[in-house]
Motif scaffolding. Structure first.
Motif, short mmCIF file in Angstrom:
data_model
loop_
_atom_site.label_atom_id
_atom_site.label_comp_id
_atom_site.label_asym_id
_atom_site.label_seq_id
_atom_site.Cartn_x
_atom_site.Cartn_y
_atom_site.Cartn_z
N TRP A 95 -10.36 2.82 5.23
CA TRP A 95 -9.85 1.57 4.66
C TRP A 95 -9.13 0.79 5.74
CZ3 TRP A 95 -7.09 4.61 0.26
CH2 TRP A 95 -8.05 5.11 -0.61
N SER A 96 -8.97 -0.49 5.51
CA SER A 96 -8.20 -1.34 6.42
C SER A 96 -7.48 -2.39 5.61
CB SER A 96 -9.12 -2.00 7.44
OG SER A 96 -9.99 -2.90 6.78
N TRP A 97 -6.49 -3.04 6.24
CA TRP A 97 -5.80 -4.11 5.54
C TRP A 97 -6.71 -5.32 5.51
CZ3 TRP A 97 -4.41 -8.77 7.86
CH2 TRP A 97 -4.60 -8.83 9.22
N GLN A 98 -6.60 -6.09 4.48
CA GLN A 98 -7.40 -7.30 4.36
C GLN A 98 -6.47 -8.47 4.17
OE1 GLN A 98 -10.13 -6.83 1.18
NE2 GLN A 98 -11.35 -5.27 2.23
N GLN A 99 -6.72 -9.54 4.89
CA GLN A 99 -5.92 -10.73 4.75
C GLN A 99 -6.67 -11.71 3.85
OE1 GLN A 99 -4.90 -12.49 8.46
NE2 GLN A 99 -3.68 -14.10 7.56
N MET B 98 0.82 -1.19 0.00
CA MET B 98 0.00 0.00 0.00
C MET B 98 0.86 1.25 0.00
SD MET B 98 -3.15 -0.76 -0.29
CE MET B 98 -3.76 0.87 -0.08
N LYS B 99 1.96 1.19 0.75
CA LYS B 99 2.84 2.35 0.82
C LYS B 99 3.37 2.71 -0.56
CE LYS B 99 7.04 3.89 3.02
NZ LYS B 99 8.14 3.59 3.91
N THR B 100 3.78 1.70 -1.33
CA THR B 100 4.29 1.93 -2.68
C THR B 100 3.20 2.48 -3.59
OG1 THR B 100 5.84 0.11 -2.36
CG2 THR B 100 5.46 0.82 -4.61
N LEU B 101 2.00 1.96 -3.46
CA LEU B 101 0.88 2.42 -4.27
C LEU B 101 0.57 3.89 -3.99
CD1 LEU B 101 -1.31 1.66 -6.32
CD2 LEU B 101 -2.75 1.04 -4.37
N ILE B 102 0.60 4.28 -2.72
CA ILE B 102 0.33 5.67 -2.35
C ILE B 102 1.39 6.58 -2.97
CG2 ILE B 102 0.30 7.29 -0.41
CD1 ILE B 102 -1.01 5.01 1.24
N VAL B 103 2.66 6.14 -2.92
CA VAL B 103 3.72 6.95 -3.53
C VAL B 103 3.49 7.10 -5.03
CG1 VAL B 103 6.18 7.03 -4.06
CG2 VAL B 103 5.44 6.40 -1.77
N ARG B 104 3.14 5.99 -5.70
CA ARG B 104 2.94 6.04 -7.15
C ARG B 104 1.75 6.92 -7.54
NH1 ARG B 104 3.78 -0.28 -8.78
NH2 ARG B 104 5.99 -0.36 -8.29
N LEU B 105 0.67 6.81 -6.79
CA LEU B 105 -0.53 7.55 -7.16
C LEU B 105 -0.50 9.02 -6.75
CD1 LEU B 105 -3.32 4.95 -6.31
CD2 LEU B 105 -2.46 5.57 -8.56
N PHE B 106 0.03 9.29 -5.54
CA PHE B 106 -0.07 10.64 -4.99
C PHE B 106 1.28 11.36 -4.88
CE2 PHE B 106 -3.51 8.07 -3.06
CZ PHE B 106 -4.58 8.69 -3.67
N GLU C 85 3.82 3.59 9.78
CA GLU C 85 2.77 4.05 10.71
C GLU C 85 1.88 5.09 10.05
OE1 GLU C 85 6.07 4.12 11.44
OE2 GLU C 85 6.18 2.40 12.81
N GLY C 86 2.49 6.00 9.30
CA GLY C 86 1.72 7.02 8.59
C GLY C 86 0.80 6.44 7.54
N THR C 87 1.24 5.34 6.92
CA THR C 87 0.41 4.67 5.93
C THR C 87 -0.85 4.13 6.58
OG1 THR C 87 2.37 4.07 4.65
CG2 THR C 87 0.36 2.84 4.19
N TRP C 88 -0.71 3.51 7.76
CA TRP C 88 -1.88 2.98 8.44
C TRP C 88 -2.82 4.10 8.88
CZ3 TRP C 88 -2.79 -1.49 7.01
CH2 TRP C 88 -1.79 -2.43 6.86
N VAL C 89 -2.26 5.22 9.32
CA VAL C 89 -3.10 6.37 9.69
C VAL C 89 -3.86 6.86 8.46
CG1 VAL C 89 -3.05 8.77 10.47
CG2 VAL C 89 -1.65 7.06 11.62
#
Length: 75
Positions: free
Chosen positions: A27-31, A1-9, A16-20
């Protein structure tokens, strides 16, 4: 998710900031489930026997090489 946020935004967050960020947007993580309910066991076994040996072949030479870009083949 962290990489996706960097690519998109084009913004980098800590883990920790990614989870916030995710929680803030609802949104939440899904297993994933351990197995797909629509999985075909026979097709999986066939793939393992026929396709995987071709894909899993070693790509690197068995001899030691060099990490130097200027002197190929020497250590």
């Amino acid at each position: 998710m962290k990489t996706l946020i960097v690519r998109l935004f084009h913004v980098s967050y800590t883990v920790e900031g990614t989870w916030v960020f995710l929680k803030r947007h609802g949104w939440s993580w899904q297993q994933p489930a351990r197995r797909a309910s629509e999985g075909d066991d026979a097709a999986v076994e066939l793939w393992k026997k026929e396709t995987w040996p071709l894909v899993g072949a070693p790509r690197r030479p068995a001899t030691p090489g060099s990490s130097s870009r200027t002197k190929p083949g020497s250590r």
